[in-house]
Write a protein that holds these residues in place. Structure first.
Motif, PDB file in Angstrom:
ATOM      1  N   ALA A 106       0.826  -1.206   0.000  1.00  0.00           N
ATOM      2  CA  ALA A 106       0.000   0.000   0.000  1.00  0.00           C
ATOM      3  C   ALA A 106       0.856   1.250   0.000  1.00  0.00           C
ATOM      4  O   ALA A 106       0.441   2.302  -0.506  1.00  0.00           O
ATOM      5  CB  ALA A 106      -0.930  -0.002   1.209  1.00  0.00           C
ATOM      6  N   GLU A 107       2.055   1.144   0.579  1.00  0.00           N
ATOM      7  CA  GLU A 107       2.952   2.291   0.629  1.00  0.00           C
ATOM      8  C   GLU A 107       3.648   2.548  -0.706  1.00  0.00           C
ATOM      9  O   GLU A 107       4.194   3.649  -0.919  1.00  0.00           O
ATOM     10  CB  GLU A 107       4.027   2.074   1.702  1.00  0.00           C
ATOM     11  CG  GLU A 107       3.487   2.001   3.120  1.00  0.00           C
ATOM     12  CD  GLU A 107       3.126   0.595   3.555  1.00  0.00           C
ATOM     13  OE1 GLU A 107       2.995   0.361   4.770  1.00  0.00           O
ATOM     14  OE2 GLU A 107       2.964  -0.292   2.679  1.00  0.00           O
ATOM     15  N   ALA A 108       3.646   1.570  -1.589  1.00  0.00           N
ATOM     16  CA  ALA A 108       4.296   1.704  -2.898  1.00  0.00           C
ATOM     17  C   ALA A 108       3.523   0.847  -3.891  1.00  0.00           C
ATOM     18  O   ALA A 108       3.917  -0.286  -4.196  1.00  0.00           O
ATOM     19  CB  ALA A 108       5.760   1.291  -2.831  1.00  0.00           C
ATOM     20  N   ILE A 109       2.415   1.364  -4.382  1.00  0.00           N
ATOM     21  CA  ILE A 109       1.539   0.603  -5.279  1.00  0.00           C
ATOM     22  C   ILE A 109       2.145   0.586  -6.680  1.00  0.00           C
ATOM     23  O   ILE A 109       2.438   1.646  -7.242  1.00  0.00           O
ATOM     24  CB  ILE A 109       0.129   1.217  -5.310  1.00  0.00           C
ATOM     25  CG1 ILE A 109      -0.491   1.178  -3.901  1.00  0.00           C
ATOM     26  CG2 ILE A 109      -0.761   0.481  -6.307  1.00  0.00           C
ATOM     27  CD1 ILE A 109      -1.814   1.914  -3.797  1.00  0.00           C
ATOM     28  N   ASP A 113      -0.341   6.726 -12.157  1.00  0.00           N
ATOM     29  CA  ASP A 113      -1.301   7.688 -11.621  1.00  0.00           C
ATOM     30  C   ASP A 113      -2.652   7.522 -12.310  1.00  0.00           C
ATOM     31  O   ASP A 113      -2.721   7.372 -13.539  1.00  0.00           O
ATOM     32  CB  ASP A 113      -0.805   9.122 -11.847  1.00  0.00           C
ATOM     33  CG  ASP A 113       0.479   9.432 -11.091  1.00  0.00           C
ATOM     34  OD1 ASP A 113       0.965   8.548 -10.376  1.00  0.00           O
ATOM     35  OD2 ASP A 113       0.973  10.567 -11.234  1.00  0.00           O
ATOM     36  N   ALA A 133       1.584   7.374   3.956  1.00  0.00           N
ATOM     37  CA  ALA A 133       2.097   7.034   2.632  1.00  0.00           C
ATOM     38  C   ALA A 133       1.074   6.231   1.844  1.00  0.00           C
ATOM     39  O   ALA A 133       0.888   6.443   0.642  1.00  0.00           O
ATOM     40  CB  ALA A 133       3.410   6.253   2.754  1.00  0.00           C
ATOM     41  N   ALA A 134       0.397   5.312   2.525  1.00  0.00           N
ATOM     42  CA  ALA A 134      -0.623   4.506   1.851  1.00  0.00           C
ATOM     43  C   ALA A 134      -1.779   5.369   1.376  1.00  0.00           C
ATOM     44  O   ALA A 134      -2.283   5.189   0.257  1.00  0.00           O
ATOM     45  CB  ALA A 134      -1.124   3.408   2.789  1.00  0.00           C
ATOM     46  N   ALA A 136      -1.695   8.476   0.532  1.00  0.00           N
ATOM     47  CA  ALA A 136      -1.235   9.235  -0.633  1.00  0.00           C
ATOM     48  C   ALA A 136      -1.161   8.348  -1.875  1.00  0.00           C
ATOM     49  O   ALA A 136      -1.512   8.783  -2.985  1.00  0.00           O
ATOM     50  CB  ALA A 136       0.128   9.850  -0.341  1.00  0.00           C
ATOM     51  N   GLU A 137      -0.720   7.106  -1.704  1.00  0.00           N
ATOM     52  CA  GLU A 137      -0.628   6.186  -2.834  1.00  0.00           C
ATOM     53  C   GLU A 137      -2.004   5.806  -3.377  1.00  0.00           C
ATOM     54  O   GLU A 137      -2.210   5.732  -4.585  1.00  0.00           O
ATOM     55  CB  GLU A 137       0.149   4.931  -2.431  1.00  0.00           C
ATOM     56  CG  GLU A 137       1.638   5.078  -2.486  1.00  0.00           C
ATOM     57  CD  GLU A 137       2.125   5.161  -3.921  1.00  0.00           C
ATOM     58  OE1 GLU A 137       2.378   4.115  -4.542  1.00  0.00           O
ATOM     59  OE2 GLU A 137       2.252   6.283  -4.438  1.00  0.00           O
ATOM     60  N   ILE A 138      -2.940   5.549  -2.474  1.00  0.00           N
ATOM     61  CA  ILE A 138      -4.294   5.224  -2.920  1.00  0.00           C
ATOM     62  C   ILE A 138      -4.885   6.381  -3.711  1.00  0.00           C
ATOM     63  O   ILE A 138      -5.487   6.193  -4.779  1.00  0.00           O
ATOM     64  CB  ILE A 138      -5.185   4.863  -1.712  1.00  0.00           C
ATOM     65  CG1 ILE A 138      -4.722   3.542  -1.099  1.00  0.00           C
ATOM     66  CG2 ILE A 138      -6.651   4.767  -2.128  1.00  0.00           C
ATOM     67  CD1 ILE A 138      -5.355   3.243   0.248  1.00  0.00           C
ATOM     68  N   ARG A 140      -3.242   8.605  -5.334  1.00  0.00           N
ATOM     69  CA  ARG A 140      -2.484   8.755  -6.590  1.00  0.00           C
ATOM     70  C   ARG A 140      -2.995   7.827  -7.684  1.00  0.00           C
ATOM     71  O   ARG A 140      -3.137   8.238  -8.846  1.00  0.00           O
ATOM     72  CB  ARG A 140      -0.998   8.472  -6.327  1.00  0.00           C
ATOM     73  CG  ARG A 140      -0.123   8.579  -7.577  1.00  0.00           C
ATOM     74  CD  ARG A 140       1.322   8.202  -7.291  1.00  0.00           C
ATOM     75  NE  ARG A 140       1.472   6.784  -6.959  1.00  0.00           N
ATOM     76  CZ  ARG A 140       1.523   5.805  -7.879  1.00  0.00           C
ATOM     77  NH1 ARG A 140       1.385   6.080  -9.175  1.00  0.00           N
ATOM     78  NH2 ARG A 140       1.689   4.541  -7.509  1.00  0.00           N
ATOM     79  N   VAL A 141      -3.267   6.556  -7.318  1.00  0.00           N
ATOM     80  CA  VAL A 141      -3.642   5.585  -8.359  1.00  0.00           C
ATOM     81  C   VAL A 141      -5.123   5.643  -8.706  1.00  0.00           C
ATOM     82  O   VAL A 141      -5.542   5.041  -9.699  1.00  0.00           O
ATOM     83  CB  VAL A 141      -3.247   4.147  -7.954  1.00  0.00           C
ATOM     84  CG1 VAL A 141      -1.746   4.062  -7.701  1.00  0.00           C
ATOM     85  CG2 VAL A 141      -4.030   3.660  -6.754  1.00  0.00           C
TER      86      VAL A 141
END
Length: 228
Positions: A106-109, A113, A133-134, A136-138, A140-141
């Protein structure tokens, strides 16, 4: 948390899930089916949508999502555990409609984007180590106006499984990271704030679900190892 601390915690967690993978498929998937059904009902997936199953485990959610979005859609199951992903890939091979699997957290999916219309997370966000971080990643994607639908356990005061696992955990060595695991999001407000900071407005709804175990020995064998 330093990068080395995060790496150590992720390695520890990966080992736990690798060790649990076969037990999870044989003993847990069927018992957690009410949670999966509730998640899918709330997700309201549509044909053609692009779906990320975050913390896919053995792929139970991803398989159902693929059936709903159909051949014009896309489903990707992401997990940190290679052993879990191997089981998910096998499930995909045998499914009527296949889905993709990818190793990641989750921290680096591992996605571009705006790659997904929907992010699903069935009982996985509780195990996220770096939640800001998770979040923000969620964000982002997800495409603009995309949606996140997740399930987490309530706290030990309302959840027998979490009470059991917390009790077992008192007799185990301290994990390399705290506030991670069953019941970690019993108070979801901090994570809701982190999601909001990332641009995702979320709300919480509660449901009482259940499953049965034949005896204490089975419960210990199946669920104690996740904590201990």
């Amino acid at each position: 948390m330093t990068d080395s601390d995060l790496e150590e915690a992720m390695s520890w967690q990966t080992r736990v899930w690798d060790r649990m993978s076969q037990v999870y498929r044989e003993e847990v998937d069927s018992r957690f089916e009410p949670v999966v059904s509730e998640l899918m009902a709330r997700a309201r997936l549509r044909e053609g949508e692009r779906v990320l199953d975050l913390g896919t485990g053995t792929g139970a959610v991803a398989e159902l999502a693929a059936q709903v979005v159909g051949p014009e859609g896309r489903v990707v199951g992401v997990d940190i555990s290679p052993e879990m992903l191997a089981l998910a890939a096998d499930r995909s091979e045998r499914a009527e409609l296949r889905f993709e699997v990818a190793e990641g957290s989750a921290e680096a999916i591992p996605a571009a984007d705006g790659a997904f219309d929907v992010v699903l997370a069935s009982l996985s966000l509780m195990f996220v180590i770096d939640r800001p971080a998770a979040a923000a990643e969620i964000a982002r994607v997800l495409r603009p106006d995309g949606r996140l639908v997740a399930s987490v356990w309530g706290g030990p005061e309302v959840n027998d499984l979490v009470r059991f696992q917390h009790t077992v955990g008192r007799f185990a060595p301290a994990p390399p990271v705290s506030d991670v695991g069953p019941g970690a999001l019993a108070d979801p407000s901090p994570f809701l704030a982190e999601l909001a900071a990332a641009g995702i407005e979320a709300q919480v709804e509660a449901a009482i679900l259940g499953f049965e175990m034949p005896n204490l020995a089975s419960a210990w064998e199946i669920f104690a190892a996740v904590t201990a």
